[in-house]
Design a protein around this motif. Sequence first.
Motif, PDB file in Angstrom:
ATOM      1  N   HIS A 221       0.835  -1.212   0.000  1.00  0.00           N
ATOM      2  CA  HIS A 221       0.000   0.000   0.000  1.00  0.00           C
ATOM      3  C   HIS A 221       0.865   1.255   0.000  1.00  0.00           C
ATOM      4  N   LEU A 222       1.873   1.292   0.861  1.00  0.00           N
ATOM      5  CA  LEU A 222       2.734   2.477   0.954  1.00  0.00           C
ATOM      6  C   LEU A 222       3.440   2.755  -0.369  1.00  0.00           C
ATOM      7  N   GLU A 223       3.771   1.696  -1.095  1.00  0.00           N
ATOM      8  CA  GLU A 223       4.467   1.875  -2.369  1.00  0.00           C
ATOM      9  C   GLU A 223       3.495   2.153  -3.516  1.00  0.00           C
ATOM     10  N   ASN A 224       2.529   1.264  -3.728  1.00  0.00           N
ATOM     11  CA  ASN A 224       1.615   1.405  -4.873  1.00  0.00           C
ATOM     12  C   ASN A 224       0.768   2.668  -4.813  1.00  0.00           C
ATOM     13  N   ASN A 225       0.328   3.027  -3.612  1.00  0.00           N
ATOM     14  CA  ASN A 225      -0.660   4.106  -3.487  1.00  0.00           C
ATOM     15  C   ASN A 225      -0.077   5.440  -3.045  1.00  0.00           C
ATOM     16  N   ILE A 226       1.168   5.462  -2.560  1.00  0.00           N
ATOM     17  CA  ILE A 226       1.764   6.724  -2.112  1.00  0.00           C
ATOM     18  C   ILE A 226       3.117   6.978  -2.781  1.00  0.00           C
ATOM     19  N   LEU A 227       4.097   6.119  -2.518  1.00  0.00           N
ATOM     20  CA  LEU A 227       5.457   6.373  -3.012  1.00  0.00           C
ATOM     21  C   LEU A 227       5.537   6.389  -4.537  1.00  0.00           C
ATOM     22  N   PHE A 228       4.956   5.400  -5.190  1.00  0.00           N
ATOM     23  CA  PHE A 228       5.082   5.296  -6.643  1.00  0.00           C
ATOM     24  C   PHE A 228       4.390   6.445  -7.382  1.00  0.00           C
ATOM     25  N   PRO A 229       3.092   6.719  -7.112  1.00  0.00           N
ATOM     26  CA  PRO A 229       2.458   7.816  -7.853  1.00  0.00           C
ATOM     27  C   PRO A 229       3.108   9.173  -7.584  1.00  0.00           C
ATOM     28  N   LYS A 230       3.569   9.390  -6.351  1.00  0.00           N
ATOM     29  CA  LYS A 230       4.219  10.669  -6.042  1.00  0.00           C
ATOM     30  C   LYS A 230       5.585  10.775  -6.713  1.00  0.00           C
ATOM     31  N   SER A 231       6.272   9.637  -6.868  1.00  0.00           N
ATOM     32  CA  SER A 231       7.562   9.637  -7.567  1.00  0.00           C
ATOM     33  C   SER A 231       7.370   9.981  -9.040  1.00  0.00           C
ATOM     34  N   LEU A 232       6.309   9.452  -9.639  1.00  0.00           N
ATOM     35  CA  LEU A 232       6.006   9.770 -11.037  1.00  0.00           C
ATOM     36  C   LEU A 232       5.685  11.256 -11.200  1.00  0.00           C
ATOM     37  N   MET A 233       4.937  11.806 -10.254  1.00  0.00           N
ATOM     38  CA  MET A 233       4.594  13.235 -10.292  1.00  0.00           C
ATOM     39  C   MET A 233       5.846  14.092 -10.132  1.00  0.00           C
ATOM     40  N   LEU A 234       6.742  13.676  -9.229  1.00  0.00           N
ATOM     41  CA  LEU A 234       7.971  14.431  -8.987  1.00  0.00           C
ATOM     42  C   LEU A 234       8.863  14.426 -10.222  1.00  0.00           C
ATOM     43  N   GLU A 235       8.980  13.273 -10.883  1.00  0.00           N
ATOM     44  CA  GLU A 235       9.789  13.196 -12.094  1.00  0.00           C
ATOM     45  C   GLU A 235       9.223  14.115 -13.174  1.00  0.00           C
ATOM     46  N   LYS A 236       7.907  14.111 -13.316  1.00  0.00           N
ATOM     47  CA  LYS A 236       7.257  14.976 -14.312  1.00  0.00           C
ATOM     48  C   LYS A 236       7.506  16.448 -14.008  1.00  0.00           C
ATOM     49  N   GLU A 237       7.420  16.794 -12.730  1.00  0.00           N
ATOM     50  CA  GLU A 237       7.653  18.175 -12.308  1.00  0.00           C
ATOM     51  C   GLU A 237       9.091  18.604 -12.619  1.00  0.00           C
ATOM     52  N   LEU A 238      10.050  17.747 -12.305  1.00  0.00           N
ATOM     53  CA  LEU A 238      11.454  18.074 -12.556  1.00  0.00           C
ATOM     54  C   LEU A 238      11.734  18.189 -14.049  1.00  0.00           C
ATOM     55  N   ARG A 239      11.105  17.303 -14.832  1.00  0.00           N
ATOM     56  CA  ARG A 239      11.307  17.334 -16.282  1.00  0.00           C
ATOM     57  C   ARG A 239      10.741  18.629 -16.885  1.00  0.00           C
ATOM     58  N   ASN A 240       9.597  19.055 -16.370  1.00  0.00           N
ATOM     59  CA  ASN A 240       8.961  20.281 -16.895  1.00  0.00           C
ATOM     60  C   ASN A 240       9.756  21.531 -16.539  1.00  0.00           C
ATOM     61  N   ASN A 241      10.529  21.446 -15.465  1.00  0.00           N
ATOM     62  CA  ASN A 241      11.305  22.604 -15.012  1.00  0.00           C
ATOM     63  C   ASN A 241      12.659  22.742 -15.722  1.00  0.00           C
ATOM     64  N   GLN A 242      13.007  21.718 -16.521  1.00  0.00           N
ATOM     65  CA  GLN A 242      14.313  21.737 -17.188  1.00  0.00           C
ATOM     66  C   GLN A 242      14.344  22.723 -18.372  1.00  0.00           C
TER      67      GLN A 242
END
Length: 242
Positions: A221-242
Amino acid sequence: MEKLQSKTVAEMVTENIKTAHIFKKYGIDFCCGGGITLDKACKKYNADYDLLVNDLINVDNTSSRATNYNSWDLDFLADHIVNVHHSYVEENIPLLLQYSARVAQVHGHHYTELLEIEELVKEVAGELSAHCKKEELILFPFVKKMVKAKKEGTELPEAHFGTVDNPIKMMETEHEDAGELLRRIAKLSNNYTPPQGACNTYRAFYAKLDEFEQDLHHHIHLENNILFPKSLMLEKELRNNQ
């Protein structure tokens, strides 16, 4: 009531981890299969919708800071998963293997399901040991690099696996596989219910399997529902800021 109907099982557990115990009570998978609404979950797992909703409404909604995982920084959450759940897997797998071998040897001639359970325990032990190492050596270090990049305002770090979505998909598939193995064990063991007059080792084995499954559900639960989706969002945010 309407607010509950619009939420998925995973969202409810993410917002309040205490609801996990209620879903467990009704036999509803909140980790791998949590992306469905309450109504669909009740139909899928043959649970009484009204009783479930009543229990959810009456759950203590005051989440303490210690269990409000959704508010934690991703690097802190990753460390928590390693220190608590990966450590639990590492410490308890040898015990489960010993129990399963011993109980199958002594009682397998009469309770033949124990022979199949022993093989499934070996399989889940091997899969989870490798799974945890992949997270610790590949995925989690990259998540921490992304957190650091955001804090320091630097660019998205390069990864040999391309996007973080690739290892995440692999980890989610492995979660499904491990969950399915434990579901088969639960079915064979009548939901970890030892037969009348079972010896203490037999009883301890089933109790440990039950505990192991509950920890794995929380872990996933901690990975599938919190860590993983937030990691995907963070990567997208960092990519958009480049």
